[in-house]
Structure formats: structure tokens, C-alpha cells
Design a protein around this motif. Structure first.
Motif, PDB file in Angstrom:
ATOM      1  N   ASP A   1      -6.707   2.556  -1.051  1.00 32.77           N
ATOM      2  CA  ASP A   1      -6.582   1.532  -2.082  1.00 32.77           C
ATOM      3  C   ASP A   1      -7.969   1.227  -2.629  1.00 32.77           C
ATOM      4  O   ASP A   1      -8.810   0.668  -1.939  1.00 32.77           O
TER       5      ASP A   1
ATOM      6  N   LEU B   1       0.839  -1.189   0.000  1.00 33.90           N
ATOM      7  CA  LEU B   1       0.000   0.000   0.000  1.00 33.90           C
ATOM      8  C   LEU B   1       0.880   1.247   0.000  1.00 33.90           C
ATOM      9  O   LEU B   1       2.048   1.191   0.391  1.00 33.90           O
TER      10      LEU B   1
ATOM     11  N   ALA C   1      -4.350  -5.649   4.744  1.00 32.26           N
ATOM     12  CA  ALA C   1      -3.915  -4.294   4.424  1.00 32.26           C
ATOM     13  C   ALA C   1      -3.771  -3.453   5.680  1.00 32.26           C
ATOM     14  O   ALA C   1      -2.834  -2.663   5.817  1.00 32.26           O
TER      15      ALA C   1
END
Length: 707
Positions: free
Chosen positions: A116, A15, A137
Motif C-alpha cells: 500500500d 488492503l 494495516a
């Protein structure tokens, strides 16, 4: 793919980092800065969402930070991205059907979806694989970001009510406050909106009250905040404090330059404007128009340029909505008739061609000139005639008849071509405008005219490699336009054109008082001002000195007061000489001449080097129209050319010499030149129409090749 395979994909795709997310943040408004970095204008560049510039966590009030954590993730500071206990309770409740469906996304997990796009919650809810990807994430973010960075990014990116994105936008639009000033009740309202951005008012208030109760704060304090934030039309309210709005018309040009940049574009864009001068120009123009309101005038525009660079220091396209019915129109780019502001270019061209000198005597007397299908009889602004005057006085005092005569000598076509070389962008042709071209009958813009005057200030040079006129002629024009004594015939000795230091300035008024101009330069700046009505309605008794000139002088003086010194006259360029001149038009005085045209004495009716008067070609008149008679013998059909003794040229060929010449006419449009001693050239265009007379070909004089 297995569930764990989906989560491993999320882990395999890193990320963005906190610095990358912050650097990629783009407000919905572009902030224009002046040359010193001061905000001067905002422009909406993203119509789909409203975002404010990035706000540091320390600039959110403690009450806001507390309410957000309580509402969305009360274990935020304890977990490492996932609240496993909360996730278990949510999963059990959702599977067992024991109560309302619950979510367990932490602030970090929500942030993952905000940075994202692949992790955004689908409309129908996340699958197990999607949830695992979000968890992976979140763990990745927690491993690389600090808690402060996570909360800061979340507050700047979380969707709010309507088009609002981020708490800063919601705080300013809904509550009219910066996020640093939010109290507990206001913070609770915004925190409740994070849970349900478009929830009904009663739901938002109930959730906000629950947050206050946990903090042991009375829910009665919610009333005023709820009324402001949740009332009808709250999302359409203009942000407070009001954004800078000092250069809305120039912003359109800056926006085009900003849009030409490669992405990602900066959130701020520095212009060449000078904020104090821009605001002074706006204020001075509006004040002047307010004073003229009873004279049926409501619009105006101002352009200030740096002589050396051409940079725009100030650009005011309108007087504003309070005064004008056309405030959105940029009158600095509107095409209008410039009137007498074109005269300096006429005289510069005449000086350059050595048709006249500043000391030449020009007759300001009633004159009739052929123009199109009729006769053109120019008059002066004061409806008076001043007899024989020097070219210096004629230009400085803006006398019309000498300027028209010069334009005729130069020919409208040549003058038209030269004016467009100065960048004025005139339409049609010189023949279309005729003799009136010298008095500004063609249309141009304030921006183009001001830049052309900047070219005069720079010695006839518009830019690198663009030498339009000679430096000597431009200097002579500037010296005349700064001569307060020479302009006294029309303007008196005390007018708004008088400044503390050097300034060359010219006013102009178009037909029927529809446009009023004042344009001039100092050693550092060129300032142009237009006053009138956007719709073209005539003003009432507004002249150059009562309309645009007061604004021009206020700006010129302010510019040089800021610089700490008055403007200085430019040095004498090469090719000019000083000569004491005596004559019967005015007392003896020092005058400047282009080398080779200087004279010690000039009297009416005498022909001296440099062209002391403008007799030139006496006949035919410019634009004259002749008709042939096919029933008359060719030998009796002649057009007689009369003027000063010289050499006659027709359509580029020498046809004779002397003060009088008879020519057998030939159908078509012709250009006649009379080349005089001292390098002077007078030129007229005329036309011959009608059938070709019998035996006309044999009667045409033999034409001598050019020599």
C-alpha cells in the motif's frame, strides 16, 4: 483528525489480498514463450527496477528464511502483526534518548508499506498517526493472510541493493544463484542487506556476522559470499543462470504486441515461434557463415512461415555479435535487392495473361534494350547464352534474358504494380527501374519476400480476400521451381536445392554479389534465407547455391523430419490441363497449360496459342525516345510501328492493324499495345519530345474509338 481517526481510516480501506498481491506482481523482464510454452527470450520492460518472477516460499532455502526472520522480526511466528514488547522498548529508547534510534516494525508491518503506497515510510520518518495506520494495516493483513503468505510476499517485494527488488533478484544478480540454493553465509549477507540495502560493505559484513553468530556458525564463511555480493559492479552483473536469448530481433515485434495489451499485462507472452526450429535456424546460419568467413561475408537472416496461417515459426535477424559488426540490425527487415527471386512473379503474371506457357520457346541470346538514357544489355549469371529454351527451363534455371524480355512485355509499370500487390513494398516506380525490375533491381525485405512466396504456395492468395494472382499461374510456377531436371542447365542435378519431398525454390543474387537469397516453400512451410553484409560490401564468389541455399535446405528437411513425413506436391487446381508436347527444343514430354493455351507441338519461329515466342512489338523498343524537328514538314515525320500481325492501340485507342503502321508523332509519353491472336498482348512505352511541327494537328490520323 485525531490519531485514532487516522487508524480507523486505514482499517476502513481494505488492503489487497494475498492472491491480488501475487497476481499484480510484475517481473522487470518479459519472458517470451514459444508456441509450446518454452521460454525463448527475455526483454527488459521496466528500466526502473529489477524484479524476478514470483517465487513460492518453499523455493527459498531454509537458511534464507531463518536469517530473514532473525534479522527483521525474531518473534514473527508468535505475534499477530505487532510485536508490542518490541514496540514499547523502541518507543522508550527513542523518547528517552538513551541510545540509538530504534525501529520496531515487524515483517508484517513492513509488508503493509510494500503493498500500500500510502503506508510507505516517509523520508523523515513516520508520525504517530502514520505508525498507527501501519499497525492497523498489519493487523488487517494478519487476520486475512497466513504467516507463510506474509513471509513469501515480503521476500518477493522487499527492496534490496541498487535497483534490485525482492530477494530472488538479489540472489541471482549478486550471488549468481537461485534463492533455493543459498547457504547460511549467503543468506546472512542478503538478510543484512534488507536492513540497509545500500550500507557500506563493512556494515553489511558486521551485521551478517552477528546473524551467523546467533546460529553458531563461523563468520569466516562470509568471505566468498561478501566478495561476490558486495564487490565493485556486483549489481550490474548479468543474472545467472543466463536468460534465454534465442530470438532478440523477433522480440521487438512481440514487445509491441504485448505493450498494446490493457494493463495489467501478463509476465509471460506466448509467441508463434517454435523453439527447436528457431535454435536450429540460428545454429545453421552461424555455421554456414563461419564456413564462408574467408569469402568476406558475415551477416544473414532467416524467416520461416506457416503456409496456412502465416504464423512466424522462426525469425533470425542477424548472425550475432560473434560474427557481425551490426548484430543489433534486424536484417529480416532491411531493404535489399532481391535479384532473381522476383522472376517467379514475372512468369506467374505472364502465364496469367497468356503471353506464354511453360512450353513456350524463349530465346536466350544477346539482347539490347532501351533503358532510361542508355542501352541495357542483360547477361546470365554464367556469362553464357543458351539459345532457344522452354519457359520451364528458363525460369527453373534462372536465365536472365528471357525474364527481362517478359518484363518488357508486361511493362515495368504493370510489373511494379503487381509486385507491390504481393506486398513487396517496392519504392519509386516501374519506369524508374525499367527493364532491370524483372531481375530484382528494386529493394524489398526478406520478411516481405518470404510472405509473397507463401502467397504463391497458397495459390496466389496472400490472405482472406487477397487473391493477388491466379491459382493456376501460381501452381505452374511452383511446379517449375520444383523441377530438378529443368534447373539442371544452371544448377546441375545435385545441388542444395534438391530435397526429399516436394519443394519449390528459387535463389537470387544482387549486383556485385552484395546480396544472396534462397526462398522456397513446401506443402506446409515457406522458408526464406538472406546472406550478405549489412554494410553492403560485396561478397567473394558466393552464389545462391553456396551461400543461402544450404541453410534453406537444412531447415526444410528438419521441419518435415519433425513432422514425420516428406512434403507432398499440391493437387492440380481447376483451369489447368495436361498435354503431351513435342518440339525441337527438347524431347516430347507432358506439360501443363492453362486451359485454352495447350499445344501439341511447338517449334522455333512458329506462332501458336499461348505465345510460342516473344517477337510481339519489334519497334519501337521499350523506353525509346523520339525528338520532333519543327523545321521539317509534318508529312515526312512518322514513327513506324512494326511487329507481328495484329491490332495496334495507342494510349487506349485503336489506331490500326497489320504488321506495320506509320504514325504521325505527337509530343508526350505514350503506351503502345499490339493485341495478337489467342489473347496475347505486347506493350511498350515510349516518349516523343520537341516542338510541335507546323500543321501537325491536321496530320494526325483520325483515331477510331475503342471497340
Amino acid at each position: 483528525m485525531t490519531v485514532w481517526g487516522a487508524s480507523s481510516v486505514a482499517l476502513a480501506l481494505p488492503l489487497p489480498t494475498y492472491p491480488e498481491v501475487r497476481a499484480a506482481h510484475r517481473p522487470s523482464d518479459l519472458i517470451l514463450l514459444d508456441r509450446h510454452g518454452e521460454p525463448i527470450q527475455t526483454i527488459r520492460v521496466d528500466p526502473t527496477a529489477r524484479r524476478q518472477p514470483w517465487v513460492a516460499l518453499s523455493d527459498f532455502s531454509p537458511a534464507l528464511r531463518t536469517s530473514i526472520v532473525l534479522a527483521e522480526d525474531h518473534r514473527f511466528h508468535a505475534h499477530t502483526g505487532v510485536d508490542w514488547a518490541g514496540l514499547a522498548r523502541s518507543t522508550w529508547a527513542n523518547l528517552s534518548g538513551s541510545g540509538a534510534t530504534q525501529g520496531a516494525s515487524t515483517i508484517t508491518m513492513q509488508l503493509a508499506g510494500l503493498v500500500d503506497g500510502d503506508l510507505v515510510r516517509p523520508a523523515g520518518g513516520r508520525s504517530v498517526a502514520g505508525k498507527l495506520g501501519q499497525i492497523a494495516a498489519a493487523r488487517q493483513i494478519e487476520a486475512r493472510w497466513s504467516k507463510a503468505q506474509i513471509l513469501e510476499a515480503y521476500l518477493n517485494r522487499v527492496p534490496m541493493r541498487g535497483e534490485l527488488v525482492g530477494v530472488p533478484a538479489a540472489s541471482q544478480v549478486l550471488l549468481g544463484k537461485l534463492p533455493s540454493g543459498l547457504d547460511a553465509a549467503e543468506a546472512a549477507i542478503l538478510a543484512a542487506l534488507v536492513r540497509g540495502p545500500n550500507a557500506p560493505r563493512e556494515v553489511v559484513v558486521r551485521r551478517a556476522c552477528a546473524l551467523l553468530t546467533v546460529q553458531r556458525i563461523d563468520c569466516a564463511t562470509l568471505g566468498p559470499a561478501a566478495a561476490r555480493a558486495l564487490g565493485a559492479g556486483a549489481t550490474a552483473r548479468a543474472p545467472q543462470p543466463a536468460p534465454p536469448n534465442d530470438a532478440p530481433h523477433y522480440a521487438r515485434q512481440a514487445l509491441r504486441a504485448w505493450q498494446a495489451l490493457p494493463a495489467p499485462r501478463p509476465a509471460t507472452w506466448r509467441t508463434t515461434l517454435d523453439a527447436p526450429i528457431q535454435r536450429l535456424a540460428v545454429h545453421t546460419l552461424r555455421r554456414q557463415l563461419a564456413e564462408l568467413s574467408l569469402r568476406h561475408v558475415e551477416d544473414g537472416a532467416v524467416v520461416v512461415l506457416d503456409n496456412a496461417t502465416g504464423e512466424v515459426i522462426a525469425w533470425v535477424g542477424s548472425s550475432g555479435a560473434a560474427l557481425s559488426d551490426a548484430a543489433a540490425v534486424d536484417m529480416a527487415l532491411a531493404r535489399r535487392q532481391p535479384g532473381s527471386t522476383l522472376k517467379p512473379f514475372v512468369y506467374a503474371m505472364a502465364f496469367e495473361r497468356r503471353l506464354i506457357t511453360p512450353a513456350s520457346l524463349l530465346e536466350d541470346a544477346p539482347t539490347q534494350l532501351m533503358a532510361g538514357g542508355g542501352v541495357y544489355a542483360p547477361q546470365n549469371y554464367d556469362r553464357d547464352f543458351h539459345g532457344w529454351v522452354s519457359a520451364r527451363v528458363a525460369l527453373a534455371s534462372s536465365l536472365n534474358i528471357p525474364a527481362v524480355r517478359l518484363g518488357v512485355m508486361l511493362t515495368p509499370d504493370d510489373l511494379f504494380e503487381r509486385l507491390n500487390a504481393w506486398g513487396l513494398g517496392l519504392s519509386h516506380s516501374g519506369g524508374f527501374h525499367g527493364a532491370a525490375l524483372a531481375l530484382g533491381s528494386a529493394e524489398t525485405t526478406l520478411a516481405a519476400l518470404t510472405n509473397a512466396y507463401r502467397g504463391l504456395a497458397n495459390g496466389g492468395r496472400l490472405g482472406p480476400g487477397r487473391q493477388v494472382g491466379s491459382a493456376a499461374a501460381a501452381w505452374l510456377v511452383g511446379d517449375i521451381l520444383s523441377d530438378n531436371a529443368a534447373r539442371a542447365v544452371t544448377f546441375g542435378l545435385d545441388s542444395p536445392l534438391v530435397t526429399r519431398g516436394f519443394a519449390a525454390v528459387k535463389t537470387g543474387t544482387s549486383k556485385d554479389l552484395r546480396d544472396n537469397w534462397c526462398v522456397g516453400w513446401t506443402d506446409r512451410y515457406t522458408v526464406g534465407v538472406w546472406v550478405g553484409n549489412a554494410g553492403g560490401e560485396p561478397m567473394q564468389a558466393v552464389s545462391g547455391t553456396t551461400g543461402a541455399a544450404p541453410v534453406w535446405r537444412a531447415l526444410v528437411q528438419a521441419l518435415h523430419e519433425r513432422d514425420g513425413r516428406p512434403s507432398r506436391a499440391p493437387p492440380l487446381p481447376p483451369g489447368l490441363v495436361r498435354q503431351l508436347v513435342a518440339g525441337d527444343a527438347r524431347p516430347a514430354r507432358d506439360e501443363f497449360f492453362i486451359a485454352g493455351t495447350e499445344q501439341a507441338e511447338i517449334r522455333r519461329g512458329e506462332h501458336a496459342r499461348g505465345g510460342a515466342d516473344l517477337r510481339g512489338i519489334a519497334s519501337p523498343k521499350p523506353g525509346a525516345l523520339y525528338a520532333l524537328d519543327p523545321d521539317m514538314p509534318p508529312k515526312v515525320q512518322r514513327i513506324v510501328f512494326q511487329g507481328e500481325p495484329g491490332t495496334w492501340w495507342l494510349d487506349g485507342r485503336r489506331i490500326g492493324q497489320g504488321a506495320r503502321l506509320a504514325w504521325a508523332p505527337w509530343p508526350g509519353r505514350h503506351q503502345l499495345e499490339l493485341r495478337l491472336p489467342g489473347g496475347r498482348v505486347d506493350s511498350v512505352r515510349f516518349e516523343v519530345r520537341g516542338a510541335t511541327p507546323r500543321d501537325a494537328v491536321s496530320s494526325v490520323p483520325r483515331q477510331v474509338p475503342p471497340q
